[in-house]
Design an enzyme around this catalytic site. Structure first.
Site, PDB file in Angstrom:
ATOM      1  N   SER A 197       0.874  -1.170   0.000  1.00 61.42           N
ATOM      2  CA  SER A 197       0.000   0.000   0.000  1.00 61.42           C
ATOM      3  C   SER A 197       0.909   1.217   0.000  1.00 61.42           C
ATOM      4  CB  SER A 197      -0.923  -0.002   1.229  1.00 61.42           C
ATOM      5  OG  SER A 197      -0.180  -0.139   2.434  1.00 61.42           O
ATOM      6  N   GLU A 211       1.356   5.601   0.679  1.00 59.29           N
ATOM      7  CA  GLU A 211       0.848   6.808   1.316  1.00 59.29           C
ATOM      8  C   GLU A 211       1.286   8.042   0.544  1.00 59.29           C
ATOM      9  OE1 GLU A 211       0.641   7.190   5.632  1.00 59.29           O
ATOM     10  OE2 GLU A 211       1.883   9.006   5.436  1.00 59.29           O
ATOM     11  N   ASP A 270      -0.939  14.714  15.615  1.00 54.22           N
ATOM     12  CA  ASP A 270       0.099  15.436  16.346  1.00 54.22           C
ATOM     13  C   ASP A 270      -0.463  16.724  16.947  1.00 54.22           C
ATOM     14  OD1 ASP A 270       2.068  13.554  15.600  1.00 54.22           O
ATOM     15  OD2 ASP A 270       2.305  14.549  13.653  1.00 54.22           O
ATOM     16  N   PHE A 313      12.777  14.014  10.000  1.00 54.70           N
ATOM     17  CA  PHE A 313      11.527  13.316  10.289  1.00 54.70           C
ATOM     18  C   PHE A 313      11.739  12.299  11.414  1.00 54.70           C
ATOM     19  CE2 PHE A 313       9.719  13.758   5.687  1.00 54.70           C
ATOM     20  CZ  PHE A 313       9.427  15.083   5.946  1.00 54.70           C
ATOM     21  N   HIS A 324       3.804  -1.091   3.731  1.00 56.27           N
ATOM     22  CA  HIS A 324       3.189   0.218   3.499  1.00 56.27           C
ATOM     23  C   HIS A 324       4.319   1.204   3.229  1.00 56.27           C
ATOM     24  CE1 HIS A 324       0.034   3.271   3.795  1.00 56.27           C
ATOM     25  NE2 HIS A 324       0.854   4.004   4.534  1.00 56.27           N
TER      26      HIS A 324
END
Length: 302
Positions: free
Chosen positions: A20, A22, A114, A224, A274
């Site tokens: 999958s 994103e 967040d 990140f 993913h």
């Protein structure tokens, strides 16, 4: 060997792989074009679903909905829309879910979200909102029989004081109706394997899908990682040293690193992945090719 004898291959057959992807909603026409180039490149791989992120406090609400709606209209892909609890009332969140439902979305990635002031600041639930993602999952299940994915953390959520708290939170989401957990990205597969063992020992048996992020830009991904509590092994850091101004070599190293991580996960029995694409298709497409996932051209568009 006689004519009646046949050769045998003792190599075990590789299990079927599933992926999958994103994406994040674009902020400009140029970013919109880049996003759709990525979608068009990856769509023929027939992912299980593609998710679209949702900014803190719903800051990308309209753009997320527009992207999801376009995916429904123009492709055969199954969209999964992100939805968070941050800075919104329960009624507002419920309405977004109903809007997704009306647009043809049947899969939601339900997240607490967040803090609106940014990662690293204290989270405060909206006075009239859902306090936790488990509350959001339960509410979504009352609205419709959504498929619901939730987050998981191979290295523990940055706000979890211990593993028991972290696993208990996942169990609350599963008990509320979550059907899949997708992990934050990580670079140490031993940590992912240990996490899955903890989860199973706690009696949680939904799929735990590893989140994988190709390192298109080492500086960006390092930032990140620092914000979300994902460790960067020193050996990984050293592989990218000196490549700040050598994009071609950086790309080759990034491809090798991602391929090695995914291949090792496969050797540990992982069959679902993913990918956090950052709206770029090149490295993700290459990794999928390595997994044996090849384009089916007739499935590109509706």
């Amino acid at each position: 060997m006689s004519e009646t004898e046949t050769a045998t291959d003792d190599t075990p057959e590789r299990p079927e792989m599933h992926v999958s992807f994103e994406f994040f909603p674009p902020k400009s026409d140029k970013m919109e074009a880049t996003l759709w180039q990525a979608i068009e490149k990856l769509a023929p791989l027939e992912p299980r679903f593609v998710s679209v992120t949702y900014g803190a406090g719903g800051s990308t609400r309209e753009r997320t909905h527009a992207t999801v709606a376009r995916i429904v209209r123009e492709t055969n892909l199954t969209p999964a829309a992100h939805l968070t609890c941050v800075d919104a009332t329960r009624e507002e969140v419920d309405q977004v879910a109903r809007d997704y439902l009306a647009a043809g979305v049947r899969h939601i990635v339900a997240l607490r979200g967040d803090p609106i002031a940014g990662i690293g600041t204290s989270y405060r639930a909206h006075p009239g909102g859902y306090a936790y993602s488990s509350d959001l999952v339960a509410a979504l299940k009352k609205i419709a029989d959504f498929e619901i994915s939730v987050s998981a953390y191979a290295e523990r959520h940055p706000e979890s004081p211990d593993w028991q708290t972290d696993i208990d939170m996942l169990k609350r989401k599963v008990d509320a109706g979550a059907t899949r957990a997708i992990t934050q990205f990580f670079f140490n597969n031993d940590l992912f394997e240990a996490y899955v063992e903890r989860v199973r020992a706690a009696g949680i048996f939904i799929p735990i899908v590893p989140g994988v992020i190709p390192i298109h830009n080492f500086t960006q991904i390092s930032k990140f990682a620092g914000m979300c509590g994902a460790s960067m092994p020193q050996a990984l850091v050293e592989r990218f040293e000196g490549l700040e101004h050598d994009p071609e070599t950086h790309k080759l190293v990034a491809a090798a690193v991602a391929a090695e991580q995914v291949d090792d996960l496969v050797s540990r029995g992982v069959t679902d992945f993913h990918f956090y694409t950052l709206n770029r298709a090149d490295l993700v497409f290459a990794i999928c090719h390595m997994l044996g996932i090849r384009p089916h051209m007739e499935t590109v568009a509706a």
